[in-house]
Design a protein around this motif. Sequence first.
Motif, short mmCIF file in Angstrom:
data_model
loop_
_atom_site.label_atom_id
_atom_site.label_comp_id
_atom_site.label_asym_id
_atom_site.label_seq_id
_atom_site.Cartn_x
_atom_site.Cartn_y
_atom_site.Cartn_z
N HIS A 169 30.39 62.84 -2.65
CA HIS A 169 31.26 62.41 -1.91
C HIS A 169 32.28 62.35 -1.89
O HIS A 169 33.21 62.21 -2.94
N SER A 170 33.37 62.45 -0.75
CA SER A 170 34.88 62.23 -0.68
C SER A 170 34.94 60.50 -1.99
O SER A 170 34.36 59.74 -1.87
N ILE A 171 36.56 60.85 -2.01
CA ILE A 171 36.67 59.27 -2.92
C ILE A 171 36.71 58.17 -2.01
O ILE A 171 37.16 57.01 -1.78
N ASN A 172 36.93 57.56 -0.93
CA ASN A 172 37.02 56.50 0.74
C ASN A 172 35.43 56.87 0.17
O ASN A 172 35.19 55.18 0.86
N TRP A 173 34.59 57.15 0.31
CA TRP A 173 33.42 57.01 0.66
C TRP A 173 33.06 56.36 -0.80
O TRP A 173 31.92 55.32 -0.34
N CYS A 174 32.83 56.69 -1.60
CA CYS A 174 33.05 55.94 -3.01
C CYS A 174 33.91 54.87 -3.17
O CYS A 174 32.88 53.95 -3.64
N LYS A 175 34.59 55.03 -2.31
CA LYS A 175 35.49 53.72 -2.87
C LYS A 175 35.00 52.37 -1.32
O LYS A 175 34.72 51.07 -1.80
N LEU A 176 34.81 52.55 -0.36
CA LEU A 176 33.88 51.42 0.57
C LEU A 176 32.27 51.79 -0.38
O LEU A 176 31.66 50.60 0.32
N ARG A 177 31.45 52.51 -0.50
CA ARG A 177 30.27 52.60 -1.39
C ARG A 177 29.86 51.36 -2.05
O ARG A 177 29.29 50.07 -2.63
N THR A 178 31.82 51.07 -2.39
CA THR A 178 31.56 50.18 -4.34
C THR A 178 31.13 49.07 -3.61
O THR A 178 30.98 47.95 -3.18
N VAL A 179 32.45 48.51 -2.05
CA VAL A 179 32.01 47.87 -2.21
C VAL A 179 30.53 46.88 -0.98
O VAL A 179 30.32 45.45 -1.06
N LEU A 180 30.15 48.19 -0.47
CA LEU A 180 28.45 47.77 -0.74
C LEU A 180 27.62 47.44 -1.26
O LEU A 180 26.90 46.60 -0.93
N HIS A 181 28.36 47.63 -2.77
CA HIS A 181 27.21 47.39 -3.95
C HIS A 181 27.79 45.71 -3.90
O HIS A 181 26.41 45.27 -4.37
N ALA A 182 29.32 45.60 -3.72
CA ALA A 182 29.58 44.31 -3.50
C ALA A 182 29.11 43.37 -3.53
O ALA A 182 28.60 41.97 -3.57
N VAL A 183 28.90 43.41 -2.03
CA VAL A 183 28.86 42.18 -1.14
C VAL A 183 26.92 42.16 -0.74
O VAL A 183 26.55 41.67 -0.75
N HIS A 184 25.99 42.50 -1.89
CA HIS A 184 24.59 42.44 -2.37
C HIS A 184 24.44 42.04 -3.42
O HIS A 184 23.71 41.78 -3.95
N LEU A 185 25.12 41.23 -3.97
CA LEU A 185 25.17 40.92 -5.30
C LEU A 185 25.16 39.51 -5.13
O LEU A 185 25.56 38.99 -4.31
#
Length: 407
Positions: A169-185
Amino acid sequence: MLQRLGFLVNNTKSVLQPTQILKHLGFYINTCKMILTLPKDKVRELKREATKLWTSTMTTIRRLASFIGKAQAAMLAVLPARLQTRHLVACKDCALASGLNWSDSIQLSKEALKDISWWRNHLQSWTGQSFLPQIPEMDLFTDASDWGWGIVLPYKVISRAWPPQESQHSINWCKLRTVLHAVHLPEVQGKVIQIHSDSTTTLAYITKFGGTRSTLLMDLACQIWTHCLQTGTRVMTSFIKSEDNPADRLSRALWLQTEWTLDPTLFQQIDKMWGPHTVDLFASRSNTQLPRFISWKPDPQALAMNALTVPWTQENSFACPPWALISQCLMKIQREQLTLTLVTPYWPSAIWFPTLKNLALHPPLLIQSQDRLAHSPDGTLLDWTLAAWCISGSGSRRKVHQRLLSK
């Protein structure tokens, strides 16, 4: 009095008796609960129009745009308003981009009908939003690279590699996907969190509850906010430069955040100014500046582990904490009214920076990157501007110090 001063008072539009609930510009302002709510007639109107869109098989673009405008106008009182119109906006924009006119009829997509269903069935339970500014309870730094992602939060750092199906995926997708990981912590559920990112695209898709330029990014933003709304988690955002983001290098390597070393010559200068210091609060046997130190991980030579859990009284402490722990340190310093020396990045835009300035007894000692005074564990020179601060959590001590300086 207003009339004597020359003001013209419109009595029909004025509320002349004190009240705690006032209707203004289409909202009820409730100063008891400190919230904005939608009037019942506006709720009924939105639900009625949503029902008409739901039951009709076709609708004109103009009629759809009218509903979108009314729905998004409620966002001050209805937190998910923008989120629950994103697919409606996408449907409208797609129709206009295909060459249709405003008076042409279109068929709503399944996703758009889900948005309409939300306005029919859930609007009443979501009207009412606080107008007080929110105070973050936790700072999270996030970033991603082509091969992995990283999150820095108090007491914890996380780094993972992308699975093959996500690495393309694009780098923008990767960075937004990381935020999705973060809010599930688990640590952030039900809290007000502040996401720090060096991606303006990521922050825009979070702040605006999605967007219409990228379907993939909009889907991620919807997942983020849907989860946050379900768990009572509130998200704030803040831009941070890549070189100042502790998660930037964390997405490539883990060691940089906790194991960098201040050059001993600089420590000696600081020790002469505000010492002698008695304990190094965030250190290991490889980078401690003092014989007595407290480690972040188990170390047989350390006095204790995790400085945030032990008292700092009876000490003249020296602290170089990981960046993600600075807010926690400042809260402890104020709570226990401590005086110590703290070394931090010089980040005026950081959420903790105003508090740090207020606690300072002296102007900070700035350490420029060209001074070559800070090193990573492998000897690489760090390119941040640092600042050494002598601070106190005791308001009386700060006042006495200010009086002495003014003489």
